[in-house]
Enzyme design. Structure first.
Site, mmCIF file in Angstrom:
data_model
loop_
_atom_site.group_PDB
_atom_site.id
_atom_site.type_symbol
_atom_site.label_atom_id
_atom_site.label_comp_id
_atom_site.label_asym_id
_atom_site.label_seq_id
_atom_site.Cartn_x
_atom_site.Cartn_y
_atom_site.Cartn_z
ATOM 1 N N GLY A 242 0.764 -1.242 0.000
ATOM 2 C CA GLY A 242 0.000 0.000 0.000
ATOM 3 C C GLY A 242 0.787 1.280 0.000
ATOM 4 O O GLY A 242 0.215 2.353 -0.212
ATOM 5 N N GLU B 266 4.489 -6.153 2.398
ATOM 6 C CA GLU B 266 4.312 -6.665 1.025
ATOM 7 C C GLU B 266 4.204 -5.517 0.033
ATOM 8 O O GLU B 266 3.183 -5.384 -0.645
ATOM 9 C CB GLU B 266 3.007 -7.477 0.939
ATOM 10 N N GLY C 33 4.425 -3.370 -3.312
ATOM 11 C CA GLY C 33 4.567 -3.596 -4.749
ATOM 12 C C GLY C 33 4.889 -2.270 -5.419
ATOM 13 O O GLY C 33 6.014 -1.984 -5.800
ATOM 14 N N ARG D 156 -4.001 1.519 -16.891
ATOM 15 C CA ARG D 156 -4.393 2.307 -15.708
ATOM 16 C C ARG D 156 -5.196 3.561 -16.027
ATOM 17 O O ARG D 156 -6.181 3.835 -15.352
ATOM 18 C CB ARG D 156 -3.169 2.650 -14.854
ATOM 19 N N TYR E 231 -8.719 3.019 -14.306
ATOM 20 C CA TYR E 231 -8.885 3.705 -13.011
ATOM 21 C C TYR E 231 -8.945 5.213 -13.161
ATOM 22 O O TYR E 231 -8.877 5.919 -12.162
ATOM 23 C CB TYR E 231 -7.700 3.423 -12.084
ATOM 24 N N CYS F 6 -9.173 0.441 -30.927
ATOM 25 C CA CYS F 6 -10.525 0.826 -31.367
ATOM 26 C C CYS F 6 -11.478 0.902 -30.186
ATOM 27 O O CYS F 6 -12.396 0.074 -30.048
ATOM 28 C CB CYS F 6 -11.025 -0.171 -32.398
HETATM 29 N N1 LLP Z 1 -0.572 -7.351 -0.705
HETATM 30 C C1 LLP Z 1 -1.839 -7.594 -1.070
HETATM 31 C C2 LLP Z 1 -2.608 -8.611 -0.350
HETATM 32 C C3 LLP Z 1 -2.422 -6.889 -2.139
HETATM 33 O O1 LLP Z 1 -3.682 -7.114 -2.496
HETATM 34 C C4 LLP Z 1 -1.658 -5.921 -2.837
HETATM 35 C C5 LLP Z 1 -2.212 -5.189 -3.969
HETATM 36 C C6 LLP Z 1 -0.317 -5.714 -2.415
HETATM 37 C C7 LLP Z 1 0.182 -6.442 -1.333
HETATM 38 C C8 LLP Z 1 0.571 -4.726 -3.078
HETATM 39 O O2 LLP Z 1 0.034 -3.469 -2.956
HETATM 40 P P1 LLP Z 1 0.867 -2.164 -3.352
HETATM 41 O O3 LLP Z 1 2.036 -2.050 -2.405
HETATM 42 O O4 LLP Z 1 1.321 -2.312 -4.746
HETATM 43 O O5 LLP Z 1 -0.110 -1.079 -3.157
HETATM 44 N N2 LLP Z 1 -3.745 -2.645 -10.335
HETATM 45 C C9 LLP Z 1 -3.955 -1.598 -9.347
HETATM 46 C C10 LLP Z 1 -3.411 -1.979 -7.993
HETATM 47 C C11 LLP Z 1 -4.035 -3.209 -7.415
HETATM 48 C C12 LLP Z 1 -3.408 -3.597 -6.100
HETATM 49 C C13 LLP Z 1 -3.981 -4.854 -5.583
HETATM 50 N N3 LLP Z 1 -3.382 -5.354 -4.391
HETATM 51 C C14 LLP Z 1 -3.327 -0.311 -9.876
HETATM 52 O O6 LLP Z 1 -2.830 -0.300 -10.987
HETATM 53 O O7 LLP Z 1 -3.353 0.708 -9.180
#
Ligand code: LLP
Length: 439
Positions: free
Chosen positions: A259, A293, A295, A332, A336, A361
Site C-alpha cells: 500500500g 508486502e 509492490g 491504468r 482507473y 478501437c
Molecule cells: N498485498 C496484497 C494482499 C495486495 O492485495 C496488494 C495489492 C499488495 C500487497 C501490493 O500493494 P501495493 O504495495 O502495490 O499497493 N492494479 C492496481 C493496484 C491493485 C493492487 C492490488 N493489491 C493499480 O494499478 O493501481
C-alpha cells in the site's frame, strides 16, 4: 474542486524524500540514469517499458533501513511487476517475494527466490496452486476464507504435511483511495476474512494437526497517501494477535501488507520513518516479526513507458496526439482514470493541451485527457511516467497488438529483460485444425 488524489496528499504528512528521480533531462533530452532514452528507442523500437535498476535498489534499501529497528522481511508483491530481470535485482538486495498465483510462484522460484522466502496470498487459490505451494514448502499461505482453509487442510493432509498459514483479516477500516477499484480493506470487500469470522477460523486452524497458525495479515489498500488506515488496521490486528497469543497460538509474523504510494503527480513521497513508527511499536510489543508486502512503492517510479507519436489530429475541438502505445500497453488511465505524467523525451519548448490516445478501437483508449504538456509532433518520443508498477503486468493483446519489450537500465548499461512479443507468439496457441471430440 481539487482531485481526491491531491486532497488526500494534502492531508498526509509530508516527509523529506530520500528517493531520487531516475528520469532527468540532460542536454535537451530525457535520460534514465546514465542512458539516453532515444538510444533505447532507436535500438528496440516503441512502445517499450524502461526500468531503472538503481531506483529499485534505492527504494528497497530505504524501506529496509526504515524498518531496521525490528526483525522484518520485505516480501515484494510480484503482482506489480514480475519480470525476471527486475526480480533478480531485488533478490540480490535481500528482498523476498509475495505471490498470488501458481504462475507468480513459478516466476519467483525461477528468479531464484528460495522457497522459504516466498509467501502466497490471494482470494481464489485453486487446489493445484495450493498443492504446488505446499510441495515447494514456502514460508506460508495467507488464507482468505473458511472454505479455502478446508482445501489447504485437505491438500496438506494428502501430502502428509503441516501447512503454515497466516490469516488474512479484513480489518474493515475506512480508506480514502484514489479509486474505489484499488480499495481492499473495508467492510464488504471480497478480500480477507470478515472481521467477525476471524476467531472461528483461528479456532479451526489451531485445532487441526495439518495446519499451523504462524501469522496474521492485512492489506488495507493501495496507493495510501495517508497513514491513518495503517494506524487503524495495526490497532485492530494487534488486539487480535494478543487475544490469539493468549490462547496459545504460535504466531511468528505480523504482516502489514502493501500500500505504500508512488509519486504520480505532485504527491509527497511516503515518509518511511513515520510509516515505521506507525507499525513497529505494536509489532515489537507482540514479540512478532514484521512482514510487509510492498509492490507499487518498489517499482512504480523506476519505470516509464516509451512511445512514439504517430499523428496529430484535431477533431471536434479536441487536439489528439495519437501514439503507438495505448490502453493495451498501459491500462491504468482507462481502467482507473489514473494520472500518469507525460513528458516529451526531447521537448520542443512549446506547450499544448491535448488528449494523448493510442491506436486501439475504443473511445476509452487514452493515456491522458485534456492535458497541458509538451507540444509533441509526429515522430517525437514521449515518456509516460511512473509505469513500473501495474503497467506491463496488466498489458493486453487486444486488437492483436503484441506486448512491448521491457528494458532494464543499470547505471550506464542497459539490456532487454523481456523481448517484444511477435505476431507469431500471439497466434501460437491457436489450433491449425480442430481435433473434434464426441461430446
Ligand atoms: N498485498 C496484497 C494482499 C495486495 O492485495 C496488494 C495489492 C499488495 C500487497 C501490493 O500493494 P501495493 O504495495 O502495490 O499497493 N492494479 C492496481 C493496484 C491493485 C493492487 C492490488 N493489491 C493499480 O494499478 O493501481
Amino acid at each position: 474542486m481539487p482531485s481526491l488524489r491531491r486532497a488526500v496528499a494534502g492531508r498526509g504528512r509530508v516527509g523529506e524524500s530520500v528517493l531520487g528521480r531516475p528520469y532527468q533531462h540532460r542536454d535537451g533530452a530525457l535520460w534514465c540514469d546514465g542512458v539516453p532514452l532515444e538510444a533505447i528507442a532507436t535500438a528496440v523500437g516503441t512502445p517499450a517499458y524502461v526500468y531503472s535498476a538503481n531506483a529499485l535498489r534505492e527504494r528497497f534499501r530505504a524501506l529496509d533501513g526504515a524498518l531496521a529497528g525490528i526483525p522484518h522481511r520485505i516480501h515484494y508483491s510480484l503482482k506489480a511487476n514480475s519480470s525476471r530481470g527486475l526480480l533478480q535485482v531485488l533478490r540480490a538486495e535481500g528482498c523476498r517475494a509475495d505471490v498470488v498465483s501458481g504462475g507468480e510462484l513459478m516466476r519467483a522460484l525461477r528468479a531464484g527466490f528460495p522457497s522459504e522466502h516466498i509467501i502466497f496470498g490471494g482470494v481464489g487459490k485453486r487446489a493445484d496452486e495450493i498443492r504446488a505451494a505446499l510441495e515447494a514448502d514456502i514460508l506460508l499461505l495467507n488464507v482468505e476464507s473458511a472454505a479455502e482453509l478446508d482445501v489447504i487442510e485437505s491438500e496438506a493432509r494428502a501430502l502428509g504435511r503441516r501447512a503454515r498459514v497466516g490469516i488474512r483479516v479484513n480489518p474493515e477500516v475506512h480508506v480514502a483511495n484514489a479509486h474505489e477499484f484499488i480499495a481492499t480493506g473495508s467492510r464488504g470487500h471480497k478480500f480477507g476474512i470478515p472481521w467477525g469470522d476471524v476467531p472461528g477460523v483461528a479456532d479451526r486452524v489451531l485445532a487441526s494437526p495439518h495446519l499451523e497458525l504462524v501469522g496474521l495479515d492485512m492489506h488495507v489498500g493501495s496507493q495510501l497517501l495517508s497513514l491513518a488506515p495503517y494506524t487503524d488496521g495495526v490497532r485492530r490486528l494487534s488486539d487480535l494477535a494478543r487475544a490469539l497469543q493468549g490462547r496459545g497460538a504460535p504466531l511468528r509474523f505480523f504482516d502489514a501488507g502493501g500500500g505504500l504510494p508512488a509519486r504520480y503527480d505532485d504527491e509527497a513521497a511516503p515518509d518511511l520513518t513515520l510509516f515505521a513508527e506507525t507499525i513497529v511499536p505494536a509489532v515489537r510489543s507482540l514479540g512478532l516479526e514484521l512482514i510487509v508486502e510492498p509492490g507499487r512503492f518498489v517499482v512504480a517510479e523506476s519505470g516509464i513507458l516509451l512511445t512514439r507519436v504517430l499523428y496529430r489530429k484535431p477533431s471536434g475541438g479536441t487536439d489528439f496526439v495519437i501514439c503507438d502505445a495505448g490502453m493495451s500497453d498501459l491500462l491504468r488511465p482507462s481502467h482507473y482514470d489514473a494520472y500518469h505524467a507525460i513528458d516529451a523525451v526531447r521537448p520542443r519548448g512549446a506547450r499544448a493541451t491535448v488528449d494523448v490516445v493510442g491506436p486501439i478501437c475504443e473511445t476509452g483508449d487514452f493515456l491522458a485527457r485534456d492535458r497541458e504538456m509538451d507540444d509533441a509532433r509526429p515522430g517525437d518520443l514521449l515518456a509516460v511516467h511512473t509505469t513500473g508498477a501495474y503497467g506491463y503486468v496488466m498489458a493486453l493483446t487486444y486488437n492483436t497488438r503484441p506486448r512491448a519489450p521491457e528494458v532494464l537500465v543499470d547505471g550506464t548499461r542497459w539490456g532487454v529483460i523481456t523481448r517484444r512479443e511477435s505476431l507469431d507468439d500471439l497466434v501460437r496457441l491457436e489450433a491449425e485444425t480442430v481435433e473434434w471430440r464426441e461430446g
